[in-house]
Design an enzyme around this catalytic site. Sequence first.
Site, PDB file in Angstrom:
ATOM      1  N   GLU A  65       0.799  -1.048  -0.051  1.00 22.67           N
ATOM      2  CA  GLU A  65      -0.042  -0.036  -0.011  1.00 22.67           C
ATOM      3  C   GLU A  65       0.838   1.264   0.061  1.00 22.67           C
ATOM      4  O   GLU A  65       0.776   2.238  -0.574  1.00 22.67           O
ATOM      5  CB  GLU A  65      -0.953  -0.098   1.237  1.00 22.67           C
ATOM      6  CG  GLU A  65      -1.669   1.181   1.345  1.00 22.67           C
ATOM      7  CD  GLU A  65      -2.514   1.455   2.675  1.00 22.67           C
ATOM      8  OE1 GLU A  65      -3.422   2.386   2.887  1.00 22.67           O
ATOM      9  OE2 GLU A  65      -2.691   0.307   3.292  1.00 22.67           O
ATOM     10  N   GLY A  82       2.032  31.964 -10.353  1.00 17.99           N
ATOM     11  CA  GLY A  82       1.539  33.064  -9.688  1.00 17.99           C
ATOM     12  C   GLY A  82       0.115  33.070  -9.337  1.00 17.99           C
ATOM     13  O   GLY A  82      -0.301  32.023  -8.895  1.00 17.99           O
ATOM     14  N   GLY A 114      -0.262   6.010   6.608  1.00 21.00           N
ATOM     15  CA  GLY A 114       0.784   6.509   7.576  1.00 21.00           C
ATOM     16  C   GLY A 114       1.415   7.453   7.307  1.00 21.00           C
ATOM     17  O   GLY A 114       1.728   7.914   6.135  1.00 21.00           O
TER      18      GLY A 114
END
Length: 380
Positions: free
Chosen positions: A243, A340, A365
């Site tokens: 993961e 910008g 996590g």
Amino acid sequence: MRRTIFAEEHDLFRETARSYYLRECVPYSAEWEREGQVGRAAWAAAGKAGLIGWEFPEEYGGQGLRDFRYNAVMAEEMAASGAVGIGLGLQNDVIPPYLMNLTTPEQKARWLPGVIAGETICALALSEPAAGSDLKGIRTTARRDGEEWVIDGSKTFITNGILADLVIVACKTDPAAGHKGISLIVVERGAEGFERGRKLDKVGMKAQDTAELFFREVRVPAENLIGQEGRGFYHMMGNLPTERLAIAVAALASAQRAFEVTLEYAKDRTAFGRPIGEFQANRFALADLKAKLAAARVYVDGCIMALVEGELTPEEAAAAKYWTTETGWAVIDRCMQLFGGYGYVNEYEIARIWRDSRVQRVFGGTSEIMQEIVGRSLGL
């Protein structure tokens, strides 16, 4: 820099993935952002194109291809196309180890064909209001009552929570046993007492539904337990490296997309009579970003191959997630600066990438947890 980890079959798969995102997702992105969730037709189209569950056995409709390079291609092409929202990463990166490695033949026959076809959307319900990174602290319980499990509790921050037809729920089946009393139980759409709460109003990732889930005396068959009773915590921990690498791949792909749209903008936008990219400060900034992305790519590609070869360690995956999400955020933020004032206007893609990317340093996590994992591996 030329990448060497992909073969011809991955390049062909990339073409299919790119075509799918451009045809089935990009035209609907604005609509999905407004509605806060993806249309189910896009899921069915992904299934029809063979872009879901390719690693599952052919007998259930999969292709038997257990190769994370295909997962990487999907994440990279989603970012490159500018598509948003659809949770195929969860369906392909996070869910398969649970449904492939922890299920019985009967469970596979029940669930996998729908998942692969894009008809059954999955969610993983781990996080709770008082338990995020600390999975040992979950409070949702499941007690055995004859041939059923009875589930009580709540979950939050659940990706695909609104759309999900099949939810893998982490429960305390033995509250007195601490983390050794956690089990994984599947709850299916329509179960009495299973309720969807709020679709959370997030800063970014607007098109991806993230929800609260509530379980009030929810009864499910005893055979909906996956894996071993009391081993749920260990099952979850075993799946985290994959993961986290998936998040790293997606984070790097998002930063690469931000760089590319910024580079084009720097070539087209003029100030004081010339393209802004010609100013030394901006040219140097873009050169710095390109170097950072190239260096990160080498490490991530190394981790991808380590996973393919069965050698990726939790520490390597944690380092990859930490570095790519932190570096990726710095790259994207600098890209936004180069736009910008226009960078802060939502009609510009860079604004959406900026919003969507911030959470990558949190889910799967936090960066601090990743540092802790790597730090412990140093013997500290």
